[in-house]
Design a protein around this motif. Structure first.
Motif, PDB file in Angstrom:
ATOM      1  N   ILE A  60     -13.197 -29.055   1.482  1.00 18.75           N
ATOM      2  CA  ILE A  60     -13.907 -29.489   3.055  1.00 18.75           C
ATOM      3  C   ILE A  60     -13.725 -28.046   3.420  1.00 18.75           C
ATOM      4  CG2 ILE A  60     -13.876 -31.796   2.917  1.00 18.75           C
ATOM      5  CD1 ILE A  60     -12.027 -31.631   5.684  1.00 18.75           C
ATOM      6  N   ASP A  61     -15.594 -28.413   3.930  1.00 20.30           N
ATOM      7  CA  ASP A  61     -15.408 -26.688   5.389  1.00 20.30           C
ATOM      8  C   ASP A  61     -14.591 -27.393   6.326  1.00 20.30           C
ATOM      9  OD1 ASP A  61     -17.492 -24.150   5.952  1.00 20.30           O
ATOM     10  OD2 ASP A  61     -17.143 -24.912   7.368  1.00 20.30           O
ATOM     11  N   HIS A  62     -14.027 -25.579   7.221  1.00 18.49           N
ATOM     12  CA  HIS A  62     -13.317 -26.257   7.883  1.00 18.49           C
ATOM     13  C   HIS A  62     -13.988 -27.128   9.487  1.00 18.49           C
ATOM     14  CE1 HIS A  62      -9.186 -24.499   6.498  1.00 18.49           C
ATOM     15  NE2 HIS A  62      -9.412 -25.604   6.326  1.00 18.49           N
ATOM     16  N   ASP A  63     -14.992 -26.165   9.756  1.00 21.63           N
ATOM     17  CA  ASP A  63     -15.828 -26.661  10.589  1.00 21.63           C
ATOM     18  C   ASP A  63     -16.800 -27.621  11.077  1.00 21.63           C
ATOM     19  OD1 ASP A  63     -15.350 -24.050  11.448  1.00 21.63           O
ATOM     20  OD2 ASP A  63     -16.901 -23.564  10.595  1.00 21.63           O
ATOM     21  N   THR A  64     -17.255 -28.201   9.485  1.00 20.99           N
ATOM     22  CA  THR A  64     -18.180 -29.518   9.265  1.00 20.99           C
ATOM     23  C   THR A  64     -17.718 -30.814   8.529  1.00 20.99           C
ATOM     24  OG1 THR A  64     -18.839 -29.267   6.861  1.00 20.99           O
ATOM     25  CG2 THR A  64     -19.952 -28.022   8.370  1.00 20.99           C
ATOM     26  N   LEU A  65     -16.003 -30.061   8.413  1.00 21.23           N
ATOM     27  CA  LEU A  65     -15.124 -31.719   7.302  1.00 21.23           C
ATOM     28  C   LEU A  65     -15.971 -32.153   6.346  1.00 21.23           C
ATOM     29  CD1 LEU A  65     -13.052 -33.082  10.413  1.00 21.23           C
ATOM     30  CD2 LEU A  65     -12.431 -31.258   9.192  1.00 21.23           C
ATOM     31  N   CYS A  66     -16.967 -31.318   6.128  1.00 19.70           N
ATOM     32  CA  CYS A  66     -17.630 -31.722   4.829  1.00 19.70           C
ATOM     33  C   CYS A  66     -17.445 -30.738   4.020  1.00 19.70           C
ATOM     34  CB  CYS A  66     -19.660 -32.346   5.287  1.00 19.70           C
ATOM     35  SG  CYS A  66     -20.045 -33.557   4.077  1.00 19.70           S
ATOM     36  N   PHE A  67     -18.068 -31.387   2.192  1.00 20.44           N
ATOM     37  CA  PHE A  67     -18.011 -29.985   0.742  1.00 20.44           C
ATOM     38  C   PHE A  67     -17.742 -28.658   1.524  1.00 20.44           C
ATOM     39  CE2 PHE A  67     -19.467 -34.028  -1.360  1.00 20.44           C
ATOM     40  CZ  PHE A  67     -17.893 -34.648  -1.147  1.00 20.44           C
ATOM     41  N   ASN A  68     -16.981 -28.233   1.275  1.00 16.83           N
ATOM     42  CA  ASN A  68     -17.476 -26.223   1.786  1.00 16.83           C
ATOM     43  C   ASN A  68     -17.928 -26.043   0.098  1.00 16.83           C
ATOM     44  OD1 ASN A  68     -17.159 -23.501   0.108  1.00 16.83           O
ATOM     45  ND2 ASN A  68     -15.275 -22.766   2.077  1.00 16.83           N
ATOM     46  N   LEU A  69     -20.115 -25.099   0.990  1.00 12.08           N
ATOM     47  CA  LEU A  69     -20.706 -25.224  -0.259  1.00 12.08           C
ATOM     48  C   LEU A  69     -20.531 -24.918  -0.862  1.00 12.08           C
ATOM     49  CD1 LEU A  69     -23.807 -25.713   2.386  1.00 12.08           C
ATOM     50  CD2 LEU A  69     -22.539 -27.790   1.056  1.00 12.08           C
ATOM     51  N   ASN A  70     -19.686 -23.398  -0.601  1.00 11.36           N
ATOM     52  CA  ASN A  70     -19.605 -22.523  -1.871  1.00 11.36           C
ATOM     53  C   ASN A  70     -18.664 -23.724  -3.331  1.00 11.36           C
ATOM     54  OD1 ASN A  70     -21.145 -20.260  -1.360  1.00 11.36           O
ATOM     55  ND2 ASN A  70     -19.593 -19.753   0.166  1.00 11.36           N
ATOM     56  N   GLU A  71     -17.096 -23.914  -2.526  1.00 12.91           N
ATOM     57  CA  GLU A  71     -16.936 -24.967  -3.555  1.00 12.91           C
ATOM     58  C   GLU A  71     -17.381 -25.606  -4.127  1.00 12.91           C
ATOM     59  OE1 GLU A  71     -13.663 -24.074  -4.326  1.00 12.91           O
ATOM     60  OE2 GLU A  71     -13.577 -22.268  -3.185  1.00 12.91           O
ATOM     61  N   LEU A  72     -18.693 -26.322  -3.514  1.00 15.79           N
ATOM     62  CA  LEU A  72     -19.173 -27.560  -4.634  1.00 15.79           C
ATOM     63  C   LEU A  72     -20.004 -26.537  -5.641  1.00 15.79           C
ATOM     64  CD1 LEU A  72     -20.428 -30.556  -4.753  1.00 15.79           C
ATOM     65  CD2 LEU A  72     -22.378 -29.545  -3.181  1.00 15.79           C
ATOM     66  N   ARG A  73     -20.839 -25.751  -5.203  1.00 10.50           N
ATOM     67  CA  ARG A  73     -21.896 -25.040  -6.595  1.00 10.50           C
ATOM     68  C   ARG A  73     -20.403 -24.845  -7.633  1.00 10.50           C
ATOM     69  NH1 ARG A  73     -23.376 -21.758  -1.963  1.00 10.50           N
ATOM     70  NH2 ARG A  73     -25.118 -22.176  -1.266  1.00 10.50           N
ATOM     71  N   LYS A  74     -19.460 -24.446  -7.309  1.00 12.27           N
ATOM     72  CA  LYS A  74     -18.526 -24.046  -8.348  1.00 12.27           C
ATOM     73  C   LYS A  74     -18.413 -24.996  -9.532  1.00 12.27           C
ATOM     74  CE  LYS A  74     -16.506 -20.914  -5.822  1.00 12.27           C
ATOM     75  NZ  LYS A  74     -15.167 -20.273  -5.734  1.00 12.27           N
ATOM     76  N   SER A  75     -18.219 -26.390  -8.601  1.00 12.96           N
ATOM     77  CA  SER A  75     -17.760 -27.856  -9.223  1.00 12.96           C
ATOM     78  C   SER A  75     -18.408 -28.197 -10.319  1.00 12.96           C
ATOM     79  CB  SER A  75     -17.262 -28.272  -8.297  1.00 12.96           C
ATOM     80  OG  SER A  75     -15.849 -27.188  -7.111  1.00 12.96           O
ATOM     81  N   ILE A  76     -19.972 -27.475 -10.066  1.00 16.90           N
ATOM     82  CA  ILE A  76     -20.387 -28.503 -10.659  1.00 16.90           C
ATOM     83  C   ILE A  76     -21.051 -28.072 -11.902  1.00 16.90           C
ATOM     84  CG2 ILE A  76     -22.640 -29.602 -11.366  1.00 16.90           C
ATOM     85  CD1 ILE A  76     -23.508 -29.449  -8.028  1.00 16.90           C
ATOM     86  N   THR A  77     -20.515 -28.917 -13.180  1.00 19.51           N
ATOM     87  CA  THR A  77     -20.465 -28.854 -14.394  1.00 19.51           C
ATOM     88  C   THR A  77     -22.245 -29.448 -15.588  1.00 19.51           C
ATOM     89  OG1 THR A  77     -19.348 -30.860 -15.282  1.00 19.51           O
ATOM     90  CG2 THR A  77     -17.658 -28.588 -14.294  1.00 19.51           C
ATOM     91  N   THR A  78     -22.482 -29.466 -16.799  1.00 17.58           N
ATOM     92  CA  THR A  78     -22.856 -30.480 -16.891  1.00 17.58           C
ATOM     93  C   THR A  78     -22.953 -31.842 -17.141  1.00 17.58           C
ATOM     94  OG1 THR A  78     -22.108 -29.583 -18.893  1.00 17.58           O
ATOM     95  CG2 THR A  78     -23.945 -28.057 -18.524  1.00 17.58           C
ATOM     96  N   ILE A  91     -19.053 -35.603  12.638  1.00 17.77           N
ATOM     97  CA  ILE A  91     -19.704 -34.424  12.757  1.00 17.77           C
ATOM     98  C   ILE A  91     -20.594 -34.641  11.447  1.00 17.77           C
ATOM     99  CG2 ILE A  91     -18.940 -32.347  11.902  1.00 17.77           C
ATOM    100  CD1 ILE A  91     -16.030 -32.826  13.016  1.00 17.77           C
ATOM    101  N   VAL A  92     -21.555 -33.145  11.575  1.00 18.02           N
ATOM    102  CA  VAL A  92     -23.047 -33.372  11.462  1.00 18.02           C
ATOM    103  C   VAL A  92     -22.528 -32.306  10.589  1.00 18.02           C
ATOM    104  CG1 VAL A  92     -25.191 -33.901  11.409  1.00 18.02           C
ATOM    105  CG2 VAL A  92     -23.782 -35.397  12.516  1.00 18.02           C
ATOM    106  N   PRO A  93     -23.039 -32.086   9.126  1.00 19.32           N
ATOM    107  CA  PRO A  93     -22.803 -30.868   8.155  1.00 19.32           C
ATOM    108  C   PRO A  93     -24.287 -30.827   7.938  1.00 19.32           C
ATOM    109  CG  PRO A  93     -23.306 -32.401   6.535  1.00 19.32           C
ATOM    110  CD  PRO A  93     -22.873 -33.175   7.927  1.00 19.32           C
ATOM    111  N   ASP A  94     -24.605 -29.263   7.395  1.00 14.08           N
ATOM    112  CA  ASP A  94     -25.518 -28.579   7.477  1.00 14.08           C
ATOM    113  C   ASP A  94     -26.608 -28.856   6.292  1.00 14.08           C
ATOM    114  OD1 ASP A  94     -28.521 -27.547   6.027  1.00 14.08           O
ATOM    115  OD2 ASP A  94     -27.456 -25.363   6.556  1.00 14.08           O
ATOM    116  N   MET A  95     -27.194 -30.339   6.337  1.00 13.44           N
ATOM    117  CA  MET A  95     -27.773 -31.395   5.542  1.00 13.44           C
ATOM    118  C   MET A  95     -28.492 -30.715   4.021  1.00 13.44           C
ATOM    119  SD  MET A  95     -26.300 -34.128   5.840  1.00 13.44           S
ATOM    120  CE  MET A  95     -27.019 -35.102   4.577  1.00 13.44           C
ATOM    121  N   GLU A  96     -29.588 -29.938   5.336  1.00 11.90           N
ATOM    122  CA  GLU A  96     -30.740 -29.240   4.529  1.00 11.90           C
ATOM    123  C   GLU A  96     -30.016 -28.578   2.778  1.00 11.90           C
ATOM    124  OE1 GLU A  96     -33.786 -28.696   7.852  1.00 11.90           O
ATOM    125  OE2 GLU A  96     -32.716 -26.771   6.537  1.00 11.90           O
ATOM    126  N   GLU A  97     -28.985 -28.205   3.303  1.00 19.46           N
ATOM    127  CA  GLU A  97     -28.672 -26.889   2.086  1.00 19.46           C
ATOM    128  C   GLU A  97     -27.682 -27.593   1.442  1.00 19.46           C
ATOM    129  OE1 GLU A  97     -26.443 -24.304   3.232  1.00 19.46           O
ATOM    130  OE2 GLU A  97     -25.968 -22.711   1.745  1.00 19.46           O
TER     131      GLU A  97
END
Ligand SMILES: *Cc1c(COP(=O)(O)O)cnc(C)c1O
Length: 173
Positions: A60-78, A91-97
């Motif tokens: 998780i991201d320290h500011d949003t306490l939701c997924f770190n978006l770079n880590e999330l992108r790297k973790s997705i596989t087929t 806490i509300v994360p950046d929902m759009e991205e």
């Protein structure tokens, strides 16, 4: 459902029961990867493992306490089929991205908004961004029914399947 501005709502004995039947109804192949946060409760992990799915923890991201978006992108596989977005401590994360990443990768989205009841992002309630929103109304929660899980969705087909699962739950002794 009216309060959450969602089309359908179902009550389950626990939030984990709602998540269990939601993931079960998708019939993902054995070993499919489900992204989840490293801060959760054992009950949710048990659900994923009992369905023979593979939990993938994304930090998780320290500011949003939701997924770190770079880590999330790297973790997705087929093999990644679904994501369990869990908001923490109001806490509300950046929902759009976040939602864009999920949609671009065709992930089935479950939002656990147990910590964020009535939180909004640009006027839209958290819990209504994904395919399903789940709220635990167990003891100590903002809205506490001493046990309970509420599920909201706009997907009528899924709602009917889950309604049937719920009807077939055994009555408590
Ligand atoms: C309390 C809580 C749960 C647990 O829900 P149950 O109704 O006990 O299954 C799940 N997720 C979050 C974020 C919670 O705060």
């Amino acid at each position: 459902s009216q309060y959450m501005e969602a089309k359908h709502c179902l009550a389950f004995p626990f939030a984990r029961t709602a998540i269990y039947y939601t993931l079960k109804s998708k019939s993902f192949p054995e070993g499919s990867e489900i992204i989840m946060p490293p801060i959760s409760i054992k009950g949710i992990l048990d659900v994923i493992i009992s369905l023979k799915l593979k939990p993938v923890f994304v930090d998780i991201d320290h500011d949003t306490l939701c997924f770190n978006l770079n880590e999330l992108r790297k973790s997705i596989t087929t093999n990644t089929k679904a994501i369990l977005i869990t908001y923490l401590y109001g806490i509300v994360p950046d929902m759009e991205e976040l939602i864009n990443i999920c949609l671009n990768n065709k992930l089935f989205i479950v939002e656990d908004f147990s910590h964020n009841l009535n939180a909004t992002f640009k006027g839209k309630k958290l819990g209504t961004f994904g395919n399903v929103g789940v709220y635990s109304s167990s003891s100590l929660k903002t809205f506490d029914t001493f046990g309970g899980g509420l599920l909201i969705t706009n997907d009528l087909k899924l709602f009917k399947v889950l309604q049937n699962c719920k009807m077939n739950l055994k009555k408590p002794p």
